[in-house]
Motif scaffolding. Structure first.
Motif, PDB file in Angstrom:
ATOM      1  N   PHE A 158       0.838  -1.197   0.000  1.00  0.00           N
ATOM      2  CA  PHE A 158       0.000   0.000   0.000  1.00  0.00           C
ATOM      3  C   PHE A 158       0.872   1.245   0.000  1.00  0.00           C
ATOM      4  O   PHE A 158       1.878   1.309   0.722  1.00  0.00           O
ATOM      5  CB  PHE A 158      -0.899  -0.025   1.235  1.00  0.00           C
ATOM      6  N   TYR A 201      -4.934   8.920   2.963  1.00  0.00           N
ATOM      7  CA  TYR A 201      -4.217   7.989   3.829  1.00  0.00           C
ATOM      8  C   TYR A 201      -2.907   7.611   3.145  1.00  0.00           C
ATOM      9  O   TYR A 201      -2.870   7.430   1.934  1.00  0.00           O
ATOM     10  CB  TYR A 201      -5.061   6.737   4.071  1.00  0.00           C
ATOM     11  N   ALA A 203       1.041   5.428   3.475  1.00  0.00           N
ATOM     12  CA  ALA A 203       2.001   4.575   4.158  1.00  0.00           C
ATOM     13  C   ALA A 203       3.048   5.459   4.828  1.00  0.00           C
ATOM     14  O   ALA A 203       3.373   6.536   4.318  1.00  0.00           O
ATOM     15  CB  ALA A 203       2.668   3.632   3.159  1.00  0.00           C
ATOM     16  N   TYR A 250      -6.211  -1.197   3.305  1.00  0.00           N
ATOM     17  CA  TYR A 250      -4.805  -1.157   2.937  1.00  0.00           C
ATOM     18  C   TYR A 250      -4.364  -2.437   2.236  1.00  0.00           C
ATOM     19  O   TYR A 250      -3.246  -2.539   1.768  1.00  0.00           O
ATOM     20  CB  TYR A 250      -3.945  -0.954   4.196  1.00  0.00           C
TER      21      TYR A 250
END
Length: 121
Positions: free
Chosen positions: A46, A58, A60, A103
Motif C-alpha cells: 500500500f 491515507y 504509508a 490497505y
C-alpha cells in the motif's frame, strides 16, 4: 470500471514525478482509490488511498510527507504526486479501486496495468 495508470519513468533521487490514473467509468460516488507498488522480488504494498469525495487521504509511513494523492471526479482521473524520490521508491505503481477503504490489495477489485518508476541514486 477500467483503470489506466501512466506517468512513470526514470528520475534521479530527489526528483519528482506525477502519476495519473484514468478511469473509464464514473467512479466519484462509488469507489475509494488506492495506489500500490511492487518492487522486484517483493510483495505489493500500500502507498496511499483517497476517499470517494477526496476529502480524506491515507498514506504509508514510508511516503508520508513526500507523496500526495488526489482525485478529479469530474474528469474521472486520480493522481499521485511523488516528491523527494528515493531509490527505495523504485517499483511498478498500480492504481486500484475499491468500494471500501482498506490497505490490503486483495480488497481492491479493479486494477490498472501499472507504470514503472525508477529512481536512480
Amino acid at each position: 470500471v477500467q483503470l489506466q495508470a501512466s506517468g512513470g519513468g526514470l528520475v534521479q533521487a530527489g526528483g519528482s514525478l506525477r502519476l495519473s490514473c484514468a478511469a473509464s467509468g464514473r467512479i466519484a460516488s462509488v469507489y475509494y482509490i488506492g495506489w500500490f507498488r511492487q518492487a522486484p522480488g517483493k510483495e505489493r504494498e500500500f502507498v496511499a488511498a483517497i476517499s470517494r469525495s477526496g476529502v480524506s487521504t491515507y498514506y504509508a509511513d514510508s511516503v508520508k510527507g513526500r507523496f500526495t494523492i488526489s482525485r478529479d471526479n469530474a474528469n474521472n482521473t486520480m493522481y499521485l504526486q511523488m516528491n523527494s524520490l528515493k531509490p527505495g521508491d523504485t517499483a511498478v505503481y498500480y492504481c486500484a479501486a475499491s468500494t471500501g477503504l482498506d490497505y490490503r490489495p486483495s480488497v481492491y477489485n479493479h486494477w490498472g496495468q501499472g507504470t514503472l518508476v525508477t529512481v536512480s541514486s
